[in-house]
Design an enzyme around this catalytic site. Structure first.
Site, PDB file in Angstrom:
ATOM      1  N   HIS A  70       0.848  -1.202   0.000  1.00 25.36           N
ATOM      2  CA  HIS A  70       0.000   0.000   0.000  1.00 25.36           C
ATOM      3  C   HIS A  70       0.880   1.246   0.000  1.00 25.36           C
ATOM      4  O   HIS A  70       2.066   1.179   0.319  1.00 25.36           O
ATOM      5  CB  HIS A  70      -0.901   0.044   1.241  1.00 25.36           C
TER       6      HIS A  70
ATOM      7  N   LYS B 201      -1.011   4.838   4.521  1.00 27.81           N
ATOM      8  CA  LYS B 201      -1.963   3.906   5.134  1.00 27.81           C
ATOM      9  C   LYS B 201      -1.697   3.791   6.638  1.00 27.81           C
ATOM     10  O   LYS B 201      -0.563   3.590   7.060  1.00 27.81           O
ATOM     11  CB  LYS B 201      -1.882   2.530   4.460  1.00 27.81           C
TER      12      LYS B 201
END
Ligand code: NAP
Length: 249
Positions: free
Chosen positions: A140, A144
């Site tokens: 990610h 995040k």
């Protein structure tokens, strides 16, 4: 006018739902968000208005209270907000005691739901051949907040449930040789990487990798809008996976 919706929480997901609603023959008739001017600040019969289904993408700290209020007005509901799954049984009882329908999900992407089913089938198949070992990888962007992702946790549960060899998941570095009974599922954070989950099966001869990559959060909003249409005339407590199963059967 199609299905009339009340949005509870008008953040990133709420705004995306409003943008996509007409594509799914839905109309947003009410928005409830205490922090945003111009919208209702509290859930009440008056603020829900003529909405047939409420969709909650608000905050884990308020979602249980929101569910209780919406059910008390006998309205059907889609719950996209996460962080309350320790209370699933309690909420199920609340729904069953009301005359309402509720559908919830940690990930309203139809693609991810089907990906999870593919992972289950692939794990079952490779489990019969001890030459193959299974692994997971999620990547990610560097903004995040959580790690591992909630979806990685779900995928690891799917793998453990369908493997006779893997008993526990190791999300952190091992700093040692891993045990054959450990599933290694690792996380990587960098730059703007879109949410990516990979599950692989590796042997001396070859590697087979299943990969899911999110292109846009709109997949989550469109799944939630489809869930709203699905729950409109139903009573009872359902997961998003129940809805996908009902379409596949
Ligand atoms: N199931 C899925 O597929 C899926 C997908 C994406 C996100 N989510 C989950 O959905 C939730 C929202 O995500 P998001 O990205 O849209 O977050 P977000 O951008 O922070 O939006 C949440 C909004 O709800 C507002 N809110 C807070 N308390 C409220 C209340 N009592 N009533 C109504 N609204 C309230 C927030 O206001 P403040 O900012 O002022 O607190 C904010 O405007 C999170 O739990 C997230 O993990 C689930």
């Amino acid at each position: 006018m199609g299905l009339k919706l009340c949005l509870i929480g008008y953040g990133k997901m709420g705004k995306m739902l409003a943008n996509l609603a007409t594509n799914y023959d839905c109309t947003v008739v009410s928005i409830i968000d205490p922090q945003q001017n111009n919208y209702h600040s509290e859930i009440s019969l008056q603020s829900i208005g003529e909405a047939e289904v409420c969709i909650d993408f608000s905050h884990p700290s308020v979602v249980l209270d929101n569910i209780q209020k919406v059910l008390s007005y006998k309205k059907n509901m889609v719950v996209g907000t996460t962080g309350w799954f320790d209370h699933l049984e309690e909420v199920q009882k609340m729904v069953e005691n009301s005359a309402s329908g509720l559908i919830y999900g940690a990930n309203f992407s139809i693609g991810m739901n089907i990906f999870n089913r593919l992972v289950a089938e692939a794990t079952k198949a490779f489990d019969r051949f001890p030459d193959y070992d299974v692994y997971g990888l999620e990547m990610h962007h560097n903004q995040k907040a959580d790690s591992p992702s909630g979806t990685a946790i779900e995928l690891s549960k799917t793998i453990l449930a369908n493997s006779s060899h893997k008993k526990t998941t190791l999300f952190d570095p091992a700093y040692r040789k891993i045990e054959p009974s450990e599933l290694h599922f690792v996380s990587l954070r960098a730059g703007s990487i879109p949410g990516t989950h990979k599950v692989g099966f590796d042997s001396e001869a070859d590697t087979i990798e299943l990969s899911h990559c999110v292109r846009s959060r709109s997949a989550l909003a469109s799944g939630a809008l489809q869930a709203a249409k699905w729950i409109k005339d139903r009573k009872g407590f359902y997961s998003f996976s129940d809805m996908v199963s009902s379409v596949l059967c």
